[in-house]
Design a protein around this motif. Sequence first.
Motif, PDB file in Angstrom:
ATOM      1  N   LYS A   1      15.988  -7.375 -13.843  1.00  0.00           N
ATOM      2  CA  LYS A   1      16.302  -8.209 -12.682  1.00  0.00           C
ATOM      3  C   LYS A   1      15.887  -7.560 -11.368  1.00  0.00           C
ATOM      4  N   LEU A   2      15.381  -6.345 -11.434  1.00  0.00           N
ATOM      5  CA  LEU A   2      14.961  -5.638 -10.226  1.00  0.00           C
ATOM      6  C   LEU A   2      13.459  -5.772 -10.022  1.00  0.00           C
ATOM      7  N   VAL A   3      13.044  -5.736  -8.769  1.00  0.00           N
ATOM      8  CA  VAL A   3      11.623  -5.640  -8.436  1.00  0.00           C
ATOM      9  C   VAL A   3      11.450  -4.291  -7.758  1.00  0.00           C
ATOM     10  N   MET A   4      10.606  -3.464  -8.351  1.00  0.00           N
ATOM     11  CA  MET A   4      10.374  -2.123  -7.853  1.00  0.00           C
ATOM     12  C   MET A   4       9.065  -2.088  -7.065  1.00  0.00           C
ATOM     13  N   TYR A   5       9.091  -1.375  -5.948  1.00  0.00           N
ATOM     14  CA  TYR A   5       7.919  -1.287  -5.071  1.00  0.00           C
ATOM     15  C   TYR A   5       7.479   0.157  -4.939  1.00  0.00           C
ATOM     16  N   ARG A   6       6.160   0.320  -4.775  1.00  0.00           N
ATOM     17  CA  ARG A   6       5.606   1.640  -4.499  1.00  0.00           C
ATOM     18  C   ARG A   6       4.381   1.465  -3.627  1.00  0.00           C
ATOM     19  N   LEU A   7       4.042   2.528  -2.904  1.00  0.00           N
ATOM     20  CA  LEU A   7       2.829   2.497  -2.089  1.00  0.00           C
ATOM     21  C   LEU A   7       1.621   2.529  -3.007  1.00  0.00           C
ATOM     22  N   ALA A   8       0.675   1.662  -2.757  1.00  0.00           N
ATOM     23  CA  ALA A   8      -0.595   1.702  -3.469  1.00  0.00           C
ATOM     24  C   ALA A   8      -1.428   2.831  -2.854  1.00  0.00           C
ATOM     25  N   GLU A   9      -2.460   3.243  -3.550  1.00  0.00           N
ATOM     26  CA  GLU A   9      -3.297   4.337  -3.043  1.00  0.00           C
ATOM     27  C   GLU A   9      -3.860   4.034  -1.655  1.00  0.00           C
ATOM     28  N   PRO A  10      -4.364   2.821  -1.399  1.00  0.00           N
ATOM     29  CA  PRO A  10      -4.819   2.538  -0.030  1.00  0.00           C
ATOM     30  C   PRO A  10      -3.690   2.684   0.995  1.00  0.00           C
ATOM     31  N   GLY A  11      -2.479   2.317   0.610  1.00  0.00           N
ATOM     32  CA  GLY A  11      -1.334   2.468   1.501  1.00  0.00           C
ATOM     33  C   GLY A  11      -1.053   3.928   1.807  1.00  0.00           C
ATOM     34  N   ARG A  12      -1.167   4.766   0.794  1.00  0.00           N
ATOM     35  CA  ARG A  12      -0.963   6.211   0.996  1.00  0.00           C
ATOM     36  C   ARG A  12      -2.006   6.783   1.952  1.00  0.00           C
ATOM     37  N   ARG A  13      -3.256   6.363   1.770  1.00  0.00           N
ATOM     38  CA  ARG A  13      -4.331   6.880   2.631  1.00  0.00           C
ATOM     39  C   ARG A  13      -4.144   6.436   4.078  1.00  0.00           C
ATOM     40  N   VAL A  14      -3.846   5.153   4.273  1.00  0.00           N
ATOM     41  CA  VAL A  14      -3.672   4.647   5.634  1.00  0.00           C
ATOM     42  C   VAL A  14      -2.453   5.288   6.273  1.00  0.00           C
ATOM     43  N   LEU A  15      -1.356   5.401   5.531  1.00  0.00           N
ATOM     44  CA  LEU A  15      -0.149   6.005   6.070  1.00  0.00           C
ATOM     45  C   LEU A  15      -0.390   7.467   6.440  1.00  0.00           C
ATOM     46  N   ALA A  16      -1.119   8.194   5.613  1.00  0.00           N
ATOM     47  CA  ALA A  16      -1.426   9.588   5.923  1.00  0.00           C
ATOM     48  C   ALA A  16      -2.219   9.690   7.226  1.00  0.00           C
ATOM     49  N   THR A  17      -3.083   8.733   7.442  1.00  0.00           N
ATOM     50  CA  THR A  17      -3.892   8.738   8.665  1.00  0.00           C
ATOM     51  C   THR A  17      -3.047   8.413   9.890  1.00  0.00           C
ATOM     52  N   VAL A  18      -2.238   7.368   9.803  1.00  0.00           N
ATOM     53  CA  VAL A  18      -1.447   6.977  10.980  1.00  0.00           C
ATOM     54  C   VAL A  18      -0.265   7.915  11.204  1.00  0.00           C
ATOM     55  N   ALA A  19       0.156   8.648  10.186  1.00  0.00           N
ATOM     56  CA  ALA A  19       1.285   9.553  10.322  1.00  0.00           C
ATOM     57  C   ALA A  19       0.841  10.948  10.725  1.00  0.00           C
ATOM     58  N   ALA A  20      -0.460  11.177  10.857  1.00  0.00           N
ATOM     59  CA  ALA A  20      -0.940  12.487  11.269  1.00  0.00           C
ATOM     60  C   ALA A  20      -0.423  12.801  12.673  1.00  0.00           C
ATOM     61  N   PRO A  21      -0.140  14.067  12.939  1.00  0.00           N
ATOM     62  CA  PRO A  21       0.350  14.418  14.280  1.00  0.00           C
ATOM     63  C   PRO A  21      -0.632  13.971  15.355  1.00  0.00           C
ATOM     64  N   VAL A  22      -0.068  13.484  16.444  1.00  0.00           N
ATOM     65  CA  VAL A  22      -0.900  13.041  17.561  1.00  0.00           C
ATOM     66  C   VAL A  22      -1.003  14.172  18.577  1.00  0.00           C
TER      67      VAL A  22
END
Length: 120
Positions: A93-114
Amino acid sequence: MSDDRCELLCLDLDHAEALRVTLPGDDALRARADVLRALGDPTRLRIAHALAVGDELCVCDLAWIVGSSQGLVSHHLRQLRTAGLVTSRRDGKLVMYRLAEPGRRVLATVAAPVGEGQPG
């Protein structure tokens, strides 16, 4: 005259054209803009960060973690999934979510220190 415009036309046509033809096409740019827009909301960005750390989470856990209602989190997850940044799977009855590889790459880029003095 504003500071962001040249005061005279000084186009280096050969150089400018060589660069112009290397730009991605409109469809590719539109797709990239859609991906970036998907992370352009603080709640979606918070959800993506939670999934990056928590690996796989259900809507209930994500709602608690990010401090939003399950309905709002579901709405944001749908947008992230549509953009290809998140995947989901049903577990009973649960729906489980995870970051897809493209999500990980984009997040790593936008989360890099400014740089110093920039918002971050």
